[in-house]
Enzyme design. Structure first.
Site: not given
Ligand code: PEP
Length: 257
Positions: A10, A12, A96, A98, A168, A174, A214, A235-236
């Site tokens: 993802n 973002k 999600h 967010e 999640e 994050g 993460s 994500g990141g």
């Molecule tokens: C996400 O936003 O779905 C996510 C899991 O982010 P991160 O991997 O950065 O924690």
């Protein structure tokens, strides 16, 4: 029951079209030949068409990060399943945290969006997960259970069989604070049980449940060893080709064991 692991990135609100093309061009090279993991990248809408074109016939799929439930009309700024599919995507992330936090999405809107995604021929990746205060207050199962019930209320077993769930925990997104494999497994097992109560064992047994929060190349294997963890929503660490490729490869190796 065997479930093919699925790892999705993802992105973002990151990556210009050029940056997106660079990333997937590298990714394609780095994970070519990976067969036992389904791989999806979810760029911003603006790059979805180009990224899908670069990835055509690579075996790597694309997905959008959101959709609207209406097909067309006076809904400024919104994008439908049909338009997403036309851009070349097969997946779409729904609900999600967010979007729940910053854009007032609720279990009801998640339900409508998930239905629209399925009707439009996309595979929804439906996100659920508790906040830190909810976990600390002992409410994890109540919160996640309500999200699952709300997201899939009124669904048929056939609809439920065509989607992916992502667990999640919001406190792990994050933050660099990954859930322990035991914490993640407990929640995944719970989700599978709830889905089983709603739709039966066959549907729950074949449902793929990703962990998100993460995930890094270093922690994916231990998570994947848990029986109810079927991949990751990243994500990141999906913003850089080499790291994401290592997550995919490590997930594939762990899944073989
Ligand atoms: C996400 O936003 O779905 C996510 C899991 O982010 P991160 O991997 O950065 O924690």
């Amino acid at each position: 029951m065997s479930r093919k692991p699925i790892v999705a990135g993802n992105w973002k609100l990151n990556k210009t079209i050029k940056e997106a093309i660079d990333l997937v061009t590298q990714l394609k090279r780095l994970i070519s030949g990976t067969q036992n993991v389904e791989v999806v990248v979810c760029p911003p809408y603006t790059a979805l068409g180009e990224v899908s074109e670069v990835l055509m016939e690579s075996g790597i799929h694309t997905g959008a990060q959101d959709l609207f439930w209406e097909e067309k009309g006076a809904f400024t700024g919104e994008v439908s399943a049909t338009l997403i599919k036309e851009a070349g995507a097969r997946f779409v992330i729904v609900g999600h945290s967010e979007r729940r936090q910053f854009f007032q999405e609720t279990d009801e809107t998640v339900n409508k969006k998930t239905r629209a995604a399925l009707a439009g021929g996309l595979t929804p990746i439906v996100c659920v997960g508790e906040t830190l205060s909810q976990r600390e207050g002992g409410k994890t199962f109540a919160v996640v259970g309500a999200q699952v019930k709300g997201a899939f209320a009124g669904f048929s077993a056939d609809q439920m069989g065509r989607l992916v769930v992502a667990y999640e925990p919001v406190w792990a997104i994050g933050t660099g604070k990954v859930a322990t494999p035991a914490q993640a497994q407990e929640a995944h097992g719970f989700i599978r049980k709830e889905v089983g109560k709603m739709f039966g064992d066959e549907v729950s047994g074949s449902l793929r449940i990703q962990y998100g929060g993460s995930v890094k190349p270093e922690n994916i294997a231990e998570l994947m060893r848990e029986p109810d963890i079927d991949g990751a929503l990243v994500g990141g660490a999906s913003l850089e080709a080499a790291g994401f490729a290592d997550i995919v490869k490590n997930a594939g190796i762990a899944a073989l064991k």
